[in-house]
Scaffold this active site. Structure first.
Site, short mmCIF file in Angstrom:
data_model
loop_
_atom_site.label_atom_id
_atom_site.label_comp_id
_atom_site.label_asym_id
_atom_site.label_seq_id
_atom_site.Cartn_x
_atom_site.Cartn_y
_atom_site.Cartn_z
N TYR A 156 3.88 -4.63 0.80
CA TYR A 156 2.98 -5.11 1.87
C TYR A 156 2.87 -4.05 2.96
O TYR A 156 1.77 -3.68 3.37
CB TYR A 156 3.54 -6.42 2.42
CG TYR A 156 2.66 -7.10 3.44
CD1 TYR A 156 1.34 -7.45 3.15
CD2 TYR A 156 3.14 -7.42 4.71
CE1 TYR A 156 0.54 -8.09 4.09
CE2 TYR A 156 2.35 -8.07 5.65
CZ TYR A 156 1.05 -8.40 5.34
OH TYR A 156 0.26 -9.03 6.27
N SER A 157 4.02 -3.54 3.42
CA SER A 157 4.03 -2.50 4.47
C SER A 157 3.20 -1.30 4.04
O SER A 157 2.36 -0.80 4.81
CB SER A 157 5.46 -1.99 4.72
OG SER A 157 6.16 -2.81 5.59
N SER A 159 0.85 -1.04 1.73
CA SER A 159 -0.60 -1.29 1.53
C SER A 159 -1.33 -1.31 2.87
O SER A 159 -2.46 -0.83 2.98
CB SER A 159 -0.81 -2.61 0.78
OG SER A 159 -0.42 -3.72 1.58
#
Ligand SMILES: NC(=O)c1ccc[n+]([C@@H]2O[C@H](COP(=O)([O-])OP(=O)(O)OC[C@H]3O[C@@H](n4cnc5c(N)ncnc54)[C@H](OP(=O)(O)O)[C@@H]3O)[C@@H](O)[C@H]2O)c1
Length: 268
Positions: A156-157, A159
């Site tokens: 997530y970080s 992306s």
């Protein structure tokens, strides 16, 4: 940027922050265009907007990761509107899991939805944006987790951090044509994000809402206020501002704090 009377395309407008942003934009006199995959949810939000404002907004179902869907969306938009001054790239998924326990397809899907899809959609929609008079703006709804790699959230970080590099680049490249950008980094918000995201093994997350989370309605108001104020980057809570400043001022202290958070997550 004054959004009154302007077209605003919002991806991920079928729920959470995107739906609330569409409702808020309409209440501020803008013409939201709602995009997401679930047509029935788009219809529901559009009907709410019609109820509030007397005007049924445009909406279209589209999986932004599919090129054919994006092409159909652009073709439809070219028939429906003359120009698009504001694009809010909001659709996204979360992914939880350590680096050594995350399957490659989870990383690939997260990068597709959160990075490649908004980049490609924005490239494809640029001609319609260029037709707008005056200021034009491209927004990425990001996260404080983009400001520093967060343990247990690396996909997530990464992306969203890639999205920051992209937005920072086009902010400079497109400036002379009247484009502006906003990186909007909300803190925890009470949406479906934590239950629709991916775990490292590819299963769907089933997480409880974080304590102290804000409502999507509050966050949507802050988003549109940041659009109006022409902020470059904005946050909705202290955690975002803390990461932003600590990253350069005291990176060692920040790493220790994030390491403690990782241990706490595992005790749970
Ligand atoms: N909630 C938080 O705590 C928080 C914190 C920081 C940042 N954010 C960011 O806020 C943004 C909105 O998330 P949210 O919290 O409002 O969660 P949400 O309620 O789960 O909304 C996500 C939206 O994205 C859409 N979407 C997902 N995949 C898509 C695809 N392939 N094509 C088109 N649309 C797609 C979903 O619609 P369909 O399923 O109908 O396609 C939905 O409307 C995300 O970018 C997220 O990273 C959220």
């Amino acid at each position: 940027m004054d959004i009154k009377g302007k077209n605003v395309l919002i991806t991920g407008a079928s729920s959470g922050i995107g739906a609330a942003a569409a409702i808020e934009a309409a209440s501020r006199g803008a013409f939201p265009i709602l995009v997401a995959r679930r047509r029935n949810e788009l219809e529901r939000i559009a009907a709410m907007i019609q109820n509030n404002t007397g005007r049924l907004p445009l909406f279209q179902n589209c999986d932004i990761t599919e090129k054919s869907d994006r092409s159909a969306l652009i073709e439809w938009l070219e028939k429906e509107i003359e120009s698009l001054p504001l694009l809010i790239n909001n659709a996204g998924i979360t992914a939880h899991g350590r680096f050594d326990k995350t399957r490659p397809e989870v990383l690939e899907r997260t990068m597709q939805v959160n990075f490649f899809a908004p980049v490609f959609l924005t490239q494809e929609i640029l001609p319609l944006m260029r037709k707008a008079e005056g200021k034009k703006k491209i927004v990425l709804v990001s996260t404080p987790s983009a400001l520093h790699g967060v343990p247990g959230r690396f996909a997530y970080s990464a992306s969203k951090a890639a999205g920051h590099a992209w937005i920072e680049t086009i902010r400079i490249e497109l400036k002379e044509e009247g484009f502006d950008t906003l990186l909007f980094c909300p803190g925890y918000t009470t949406t479906a994000l934590r239950t629709s995201g991916l775990a490292g093994d590819g299963s769907t997350l089933e997480e409880e809402q974080a304590s102290g989370a804000r409502t999507p309605e509050d966050v949507a108001k802050l988003l549109l206020t940041s659009v109006r104020k022409d902020d470059r980057i904005s946050f909705t809570n202290a955690a975002g501002r803390y990461l932003y400043y600590m990253r350069t001022m005291a990176p060692g202290t920040l790493e220790n704090a994030l390491g403690k958070k990782l241990k706490k997550d595992f005790q749970k």
